[in-house]
Every structure is written in C-alpha cells, then in structure tokens.
Write a protein that holds these residues in place. Structure first.
Motif, PDB file in Angstrom:
ATOM      1  N   ARG A   1      -3.141  -5.528 -12.815  1.00  0.00           N
ATOM      2  CA  ARG A   1      -2.227  -5.175 -11.716  1.00  0.00           C
ATOM      3  C   ARG A   1      -2.625  -3.882 -11.009  1.00  0.00           C
ATOM      4  N   ILE A   2      -3.553  -3.123 -11.584  1.00  0.00           N
ATOM      5  CA  ILE A   2      -3.889  -1.793 -11.072  1.00  0.00           C
ATOM      6  C   ILE A   2      -4.359  -1.801  -9.617  1.00  0.00           C
ATOM      7  N   PRO A   3      -5.255  -2.715  -9.203  1.00  0.00           N
ATOM      8  CA  PRO A   3      -5.690  -2.685  -7.799  1.00  0.00           C
ATOM      9  C   PRO A   3      -4.537  -2.854  -6.815  1.00  0.00           C
ATOM     10  N   TRP A   4      -3.506  -3.579  -7.200  1.00  0.00           N
ATOM     11  CA  TRP A   4      -2.295  -3.714  -6.374  1.00  0.00           C
ATOM     12  C   TRP A   4      -1.465  -2.436  -6.433  1.00  0.00           C
ATOM     13  N   ARG A   5      -1.190  -1.948  -7.612  1.00  0.00           N
ATOM     14  CA  ARG A   5      -0.269  -0.820  -7.781  1.00  0.00           C
ATOM     15  C   ARG A   5      -0.822   0.474  -7.173  1.00  0.00           C
ATOM     16  N   ILE A   6      -2.041   0.844  -7.530  1.00  0.00           N
ATOM     17  CA  ILE A   6      -2.574   2.136  -7.085  1.00  0.00           C
ATOM     18  C   ILE A   6      -2.931   2.102  -5.607  1.00  0.00           C
ATOM     19  N   THR A   7      -3.534   0.989  -5.150  1.00  0.00           N
ATOM     20  CA  THR A   7      -3.924   0.910  -3.743  1.00  0.00           C
ATOM     21  C   THR A   7      -2.720   0.941  -2.821  1.00  0.00           C
ATOM     22  N   THR A   8      -1.615   0.345  -3.223  1.00  0.00           N
ATOM     23  CA  THR A   8      -0.426   0.316  -2.377  1.00  0.00           C
ATOM     24  C   THR A   8       0.010   1.716  -1.983  1.00  0.00           C
ATOM     25  N   ASP A   9      -0.095   2.657  -2.902  1.00  0.00           N
ATOM     26  CA  ASP A   9       0.266   4.030  -2.566  1.00  0.00           C
ATOM     27  C   ASP A   9      -0.670   4.597  -1.512  1.00  0.00           C
ATOM     28  N   TYR A  10      -1.963   4.344  -1.649  1.00  0.00           N
ATOM     29  CA  TYR A  10      -2.915   4.832  -0.646  1.00  0.00           C
ATOM     30  C   TYR A  10      -2.592   4.237   0.723  1.00  0.00           C
TER      31      TYR A  10
END
Length: 424
Positions: free
Chosen positions: A313-322
């Motif tokens: 799920r990390i590419p979704w979670r962290i990128t969303t903030d960027y």
C-alpha cells in the motif's frame, strides 16, 4: 497469504505478551411521501459540498493517465465503486453498516476505515453515501477498543461480536479519523452527527494510544506498548496526508513531531537498506538509535522484512501526500521506486509479483491488484512515468474482482490516479 491470517498471528502473539423550490400538488406530495418511505432509516438530508467527481489539481509537475479521457476515468471509478459496494458493504443491524472482510462475514477495523473513506469520497455520485457513512460510524461507535473508547476494536465475527482481543489497529483508527474530517467538509457537522468533534475525539485518542510519544512513531496499535513492540512501526501506516490533517484539525503541534519522524524513518530505510529499489518493508524496528527492517518472524512470518501484503500500500499512501501537499521529503524514495519497478517488470504491470525482498529479489508467486495498482499512484510524480502510468491504469480499470483487500486498494488507487482524491 491474506491479511486476516496475518492479523490472527499478530493478535495471538501480542495478546500474550439546497435550497430548491417546489410546486406542491397532490401528486407531488404523494410522490414525495412515497420517496420518503423508501429512504433507508437514519438518512441525513445534507447536500454534499464536494460531490464526486472532484478533479483535484495535484502538485505541479504531477501527471494523470493520458490514454483515456477524464470522463472515462470517472466512469471507471464509479463502476469499481458500484461493484465494491455490492460485494462488501453490508447492513449490520438497524441503522448500521459494515464492510464484509471475509466470506464468513467477519470484519476488521482496517476494512471499516476503507469503507468510511470510500463512502465519503463517492458522495454525490452515490445518493446514499451519507446513509452508509453514518451507519458505518454507528458500527464503529458500537465496537470501542478496551484501551480507549474512541478507538475501534480491531476484529468482529459474523455476529458482530468483538473477537481475538478488543484492542485497536493503527491503520483502521487513522482512516476512520480521516474519513470523519472529510465528512465534516462533505456534509458539515450540524446534523445528527458532529463529524468534526467525532474526528477530534479519535485523533486525540490516536495521539494518546497509537503514538509512542517518546519516539514520535506510530505504534502498530493501542496494544503495542511493551518491549520491541513499543518502538516498532509499520510503513504502510505512514499516511502522511492524514497526519497533516490531524494537526490542522486539532491544532496539536505534537503531530508535527510524528510527521517529521515518519519522513526520517522512510529515508533511513531507503538509504540504508533499499537504495537500489526504494522498497520499504512490512515492519520496522528500532535498532539502537536507528531503524531497520524487522527480522524474520518478528510479528507474522519470515517475510516481515520484505515488501509484502502490508507494504504494497506504500506507493498509494506516501505518494498521495506528495500529490496533495508537494512535500518532497519522500520524493527520492518514490523516484527510485518508480525507476526500479519499471525496469523489474519491463513496464508490464501484469509482471508485478506479490512480494519482494528489499533488494528486488522476487518472493511472491503471482500477481495481485494490491501490488500493481499502487504503483500507478507513485508513477504520477513525474512525466517520465507516463507510459507506465497509462499501462497501470488500464490494467487496474479493466481488472476483475479478486477479493476485499485487492479490490479496496484498486479502488483507492483509481480514485487518486483519476484526480479525484481530496483532502481536509
């Protein structure tokens, strides 16, 4: 391996240690009354302020799929939502709803958070969204954690009884809290539920029980207060956009400490253990004064140090903030992640496997939408990823149902990829 099995092992170990004017006539009144009788009980008649689709403007330089029109993307998200709702959003007694996590009818707070997020975002397209959201909220209220009544007990059986320990999981708590903030923006808080106050209550409880306030790290749940568990954290919980919203809504500056520490851990793991891939592990532990991937069998199995069914799920979670804030502190890790995965699978999302070591060695045995679809979100950071993003979008939008977990992650990844994520 499915998350319900993982959570079971985890718990077993840790428990041990509008204003419109109408012309009224008899026919209109009759139709109005009939419509009222057909509306599910508990519906609050509030017009959504941020109806789907939103077409949010993301950070400058970010991209969206270019091989389909915006209307086509919106329609694809709506189709995915319709199928997700039909399969997993179910009544749970009078006025309540829950998310069916397994075929046996059990559920977990992770799933509940997903349900509350999806319903508030799809409001406007789905005319019953607020009914569903309020029913999910009431279910959350009915299942408090023993450690803090504003947090949610992590698992219930098909009879809606708490099982395997009535304590919380941080990811579910965070999504529930964030969804309540969005509900305040969507419908306001002057109705039957004061969404903003409810959000503040659970946000403060997360700070009190789900955060290690000596290290400023996110715990695995409100139960993780002893030994190595107290300082361990899970990168898939690194919902930085949530954390920033928590700080904004409450004014509690302690959230800035959690935000800063979270970025520090991301970059520490990236530079120290995955500089060639950008992958982050399922679990992270404190090693002296630094953080490292958890050892094998730390909580769940030998893959605790791998990029597995938590970290997908990390590419979704962290990128969303960027995309929402432009904060580039995790951008080097995301950039390397995009470079690595495109090369690893020769830009073919069908070749993405469901598990990797941090050096890129394949550990998974097959494909999973939970793994390939979030890579579409991370691809949005740079125009050099346009062809890859287009391929991931097409693969995800045309995918068939796999199961609750995969279908949920595909839905959220598509919401972001289509430009329809929005923030508090």
């Amino acid at each position: 391996m499915f998350l319900v099995f993982k959570k079971l092992i985890l718990k077993e170990r840790t428990l041990m240690s509008r204003n419109k004017k109408f012309s009224f006539n008899s026919k209109a009144v009759m139709l109005c009354c009939l419509a009222f009788l057909m509306v599910p009980s508990g519906l609050a008649f509030a017009a959504p302020n941020k109806s789907f689709p939103q077409h949010t403007t993301y950070t400058s330089g970010s991209i969206k799929p270019s091989n389909v029109t915006q209307t086509t993307m919106d329609n694809s998200v709506q189709t995915k939502w319709d199928s997700w709702k039909a399969a997993y959003l179910k009544p749970a007694g009078t006025g309540k709803y829950y998310v069916k996590y397994q075929s046996d009818g059990s559920t977990v707070s992770e799933a509940h958070g997903y349900g509350m997020l999806a319903t508030v975002i799809m409001a406007g397209y789905d005319s019953s969204a607020q009914t569903y959201f309020d029913g999910l909220y009431k279910y959350y209220q009915a299942h408090p954690s023993d450690n803090n009544a504003y947090l949610m007990a992590w698992k219930q059986n098909s009879s809606f009884q708490n099982v395997e320990g009535a304590d919380s999981a941080t990811d579910g708590d965070m999504d529930i809290a964030y969804s309540l903030l969005l509900a305040d923006r969507q419908w306001g808080s002057a109705g039957t539920i004061n969404y903003l106050q409810a959000a503040k209550n659970i946000i403060n409880a997360i700070m009190q029980n789900d955060v290690n306030q000596s290290k400023w790290t996110l715990r695995l749940g409100d139960w993780a207060t002893d030994g190595a568990f107290d300082t361990a954290t899970r990168p898939s919980d690194f919902m930085l956009n949530h954390l920033k919203a928590f700080q904004q809504a409450t004014g509690d500056t302690k959230w800035n400490n959690v935000i800063d520490k979270t970025y520090t851990i991301i970059n520490s793991i990236y530079t120290g253990y995955s500089s060639t891939t950008g992958l982050l592990p399922d679990f992270v532990v404190l090693n002296g004064s630094t953080y490292k991937p958890a050892p094998a069998n730390f909580l769940e199995d030998v893959s605790d140090s791998y990029y597995g069914y938590n970290s997908c799920r990390i590419p979704w979670r962290i990128t969303t903030d960027y995309l929402m804030t432009g904060d580039n502190r995790a951008l080097p890790q995301l950039t390397q992640l995009n470079t690595w995965i495109k090369g690893k699978v020769n830009s073919n999302p069908s070749s993405v496997k469901d598990g990797y070591k941090l050096n890129g060695t394949v550990t998974g045995s097959g494909g999973s939408g939970a793994f390939y679809s979030p890579f579409g979100v991370s691809a949005m950071t740079n125009s050099s990823n346009q062809t890859w993003l287009n391929s991931v979008w097409t693969k995800t939008a045309n995918s068939s149902s796999e199961g609750y977990y995969e279908d949920s992650i595909k839905l959220f990844s598509m919401i972001v990829m289509s430009g329809n994520w929005w923030t508090y």
